[in-house]
Write a protein that holds these residues in place. Structure first.
Motif, PDB file in Angstrom:
ATOM      1  N   UNK A 232      -6.905  58.485  70.974  1.00  0.00           N
ATOM      2  CA  UNK A 232      -7.317  57.679  69.673  1.00  0.00           C
ATOM      3  C   UNK A 232      -7.368  59.265  68.051  1.00  0.00           C
ATOM      4  N   UNK A 233      -7.016  59.057  67.062  1.00  0.00           N
ATOM      5  CA  UNK A 233      -7.245  60.009  66.301  1.00  0.00           C
ATOM      6  C   UNK A 233      -7.277  59.386  65.045  1.00  0.00           C
ATOM      7  N   UNK A 234      -8.581  59.748  64.239  1.00  0.00           N
ATOM      8  CA  UNK A 234      -9.058  59.160  63.225  1.00  0.00           C
ATOM      9  C   UNK A 234      -9.256  60.282  62.153  1.00  0.00           C
ATOM     10  N   UNK A 235      -8.841  59.995  61.365  1.00  0.00           N
ATOM     11  CA  UNK A 235      -8.507  59.980  59.999  1.00  0.00           C
ATOM     12  C   UNK A 235      -9.463  60.171  59.024  1.00  0.00           C
ATOM     13  N   UNK A 236     -10.387  61.517  58.653  1.00  0.00           N
ATOM     14  CA  UNK A 236     -11.260  61.264  57.514  1.00  0.00           C
ATOM     15  C   UNK A 236     -11.494  61.985  56.451  1.00  0.00           C
TER      16      UNK A 236
ATOM     17  N   UNK B  97       4.371  60.515  67.911  1.00  0.00           N
ATOM     18  CA  UNK B  97       3.996  60.435  69.463  1.00  0.00           C
ATOM     19  C   UNK B  97       3.337  58.991  69.149  1.00  0.00           C
ATOM     20  N   UNK B  98       3.229  57.519  68.531  1.00  0.00           N
ATOM     21  CA  UNK B  98       3.042  56.796  69.226  1.00  0.00           C
ATOM     22  C   UNK B  98       1.497  56.614  69.455  1.00  0.00           C
ATOM     23  N   UNK B  99       0.572  57.046  68.801  1.00  0.00           N
ATOM     24  CA  UNK B  99      -0.845  57.464  68.935  1.00  0.00           C
ATOM     25  C   UNK B  99      -1.301  56.443  67.560  1.00  0.00           C
ATOM     26  N   UNK B 100      -2.655  55.626  68.212  1.00  0.00           N
ATOM     27  CA  UNK B 100      -3.359  54.987  67.251  1.00  0.00           C
ATOM     28  C   UNK B 100      -3.852  55.740  66.665  1.00  0.00           C
ATOM     29  N   UNK B 101      -3.864  55.329  64.879  1.00  0.00           N
ATOM     30  CA  UNK B 101      -4.752  56.618  64.208  1.00  0.00           C
ATOM     31  C   UNK B 101      -5.558  55.536  63.563  1.00  0.00           C
ATOM     32  N   UNK B 102      -6.614  55.482  63.158  1.00  0.00           N
ATOM     33  CA  UNK B 102      -7.790  54.983  62.676  1.00  0.00           C
ATOM     34  C   UNK B 102      -7.812  56.041  61.165  1.00  0.00           C
ATOM     35  N   UNK B 103      -7.709  55.317  59.717  1.00  0.00           N
ATOM     36  CA  UNK B 103      -7.716  55.989  58.669  1.00  0.00           C
ATOM     37  C   UNK B 103      -9.055  55.481  58.196  1.00  0.00           C
ATOM     38  N   UNK B 104      -9.948  56.297  56.993  1.00  0.00           N
ATOM     39  CA  UNK B 104     -10.986  56.000  56.614  1.00  0.00           C
ATOM     40  C   UNK B 104     -10.553  56.789  54.581  1.00  0.00           C
ATOM     41  N   UNK B 105     -11.033  56.182  53.852  1.00  0.00           N
ATOM     42  CA  UNK B 105     -11.056  57.033  52.773  1.00  0.00           C
ATOM     43  C   UNK B 105     -12.231  56.572  51.850  1.00  0.00           C
ATOM     44  N   UNK B 106     -13.191  56.970  50.993  1.00  0.00           N
ATOM     45  CA  UNK B 106     -13.983  56.880  49.837  1.00  0.00           C
ATOM     46  C   UNK B 106     -13.695  57.792  48.557  1.00  0.00           C
ATOM     47  N   UNK B 107     -14.711  57.205  47.600  1.00  0.00           N
ATOM     48  CA  UNK B 107     -14.443  57.303  46.480  1.00  0.00           C
ATOM     49  C   UNK B 107     -15.269  56.728  44.860  1.00  0.00           C
ATOM     50  N   UNK B 108     -16.459  57.340  45.018  1.00  0.00           N
ATOM     51  CA  UNK B 108     -17.488  57.063  44.033  1.00  0.00           C
ATOM     52  C   UNK B 108     -18.438  56.008  45.105  1.00  0.00           C
ATOM     53  N   UNK B 109     -18.321  54.993  44.588  1.00  0.00           N
ATOM     54  CA  UNK B 109     -18.951  53.444  45.326  1.00  0.00           C
ATOM     55  C   UNK B 109     -17.617  52.431  46.128  1.00  0.00           C
ATOM     56  N   UNK B 110     -16.947  53.564  46.726  1.00  0.00           N
ATOM     57  CA  UNK B 110     -15.921  52.485  47.246  1.00  0.00           C
ATOM     58  C   UNK B 110     -15.059  52.910  48.600  1.00  0.00           C
ATOM     59  N   UNK B 111     -14.675  52.311  49.432  1.00  0.00           N
ATOM     60  CA  UNK B 111     -14.377  52.598  50.752  1.00  0.00           C
ATOM     61  C   UNK B 111     -13.618  51.557  50.992  1.00  0.00           C
TER      62      UNK B 111
END
Length: 263
Positions: free
Chosen positions: A130-134, A151-165
């Motif tokens: 699994x790939x996690x992108x921060x 590559x048929x890899x599962x991706x967990x992706x997160x993002x943040x800014x100010x008070x939100x994610x």
């Protein structure tokens, strides 16, 4: 990552360390052995990568790769909880690896001191489940997402800014949407960095921990995947929203969903 394990034995220390996992019927000894045989690649050892990597290590994920080419700065310490004051000026990936092994010496942590580039990603991702992108920029996010799709890899992706994610899981190889279904054409120049817009430090902790939760769920095949949904969190409103994210048939990244592999 195999779904069957020839070795379900644990040392006395492992049984004690992971006892709260093993007590869960949904995890048990088989699930903990599966985590021990699993691997996760973490892109970015910053505000999101810090809690993410710590919880993966604490959970007993057998091999964790940490990708970052940056050095620890004093301003990082407001949210990047992998690091301490004495780490300022040192390479993040190396210090992150050392910190994770202090937490759990039984796992393998592989530091990758490098900038993410499209041509190096296939070799980098090879061998990780699994790939996690921060990461904090669209150029990197697109490159990681495109490589995961190829590559048929599962991706967990997160993002943040100010008070939100925001958070989502992308698994187009299982018939779900890809990252470009959500962001088909982002304007990198219009996106503000944390240094420009600011970030409420604990917000990165919430989203990074949720990323770890989703990655562990994927490794263990637990519950409902976030694939096909986007989770939004607003700290000021104390509100979570889950929005459906359908496959975009005109998506520049995946398109033509009928031609993709389905479960």
């Amino acid at each position: 990552m195999s779904s069957e394990f020839s070795d379900l034995t644990f040392s006395e220390d492992e049984l004690h360390r992971y006892s709260r996992h093993i007590l869960l019927p949904e995890v048990g000894a088989t699930g903990q052995a599966r985590l021990r045989d699993s691997s996760v690649l973490v892109i970015g050892a910053g505000g999101l990568g810090s809690p993410l990597a710590l919880y993966l290590a604490a959970a007993g994920v057998g091999r964790i790769g940490i990708v970052d080419d940056d050095h620890v700065e004093l301003s990082n310490l407001q949210r990047q909880i992998l690091f301490a004051r004495q780490d300022v000026g040192q390479e993040k990936a190396l210090r992150a690896a050392a910190r994770l092994n202090e937490l759990n010496a039984d796992i393998e942590v592989v530091p990758h001191v490098m900038r993410v580039k499209s041509d190096s990603l296939p070799t980098l991702m090879e061998g990780y489940d699994v790939v996690c992108d921060g990461s904090d920029n669209f150029t990197t996010r697109y490159a990681v997402a495109d490589c995961c799709q190829a590559m048929k890899k599962t991706l967990v992706s997160g993002a943040v800014q100010r008070f939100e994610g925001t958070l989502s899981t992308f698994a187009p190889h299982r018939g779900g949407p890809c990252y470009r279904c959500l962001y088909p054409d982002a304007d990198e120049s219009a996106a503000l960095s944390c240094g420009q817009a600011g970030i409420f430090g604990a917000v990165t902790g919430v989203i990074g921990t949720l990323m770890a939760t989703e990655a562990l769920k994927e490794l263990l095949s637990l519950g409902r995947s976030l694939s096909g949904h986007v989770l939004l969190w607003n700290a000021l409103d104390a509100s979570f929203r889950s929005l459906a994210l359908p496959v975009d048939p005109e998506c520049p990244g995946c398109g033509h969903p009928s031609e993709r592999e389905t479960p």
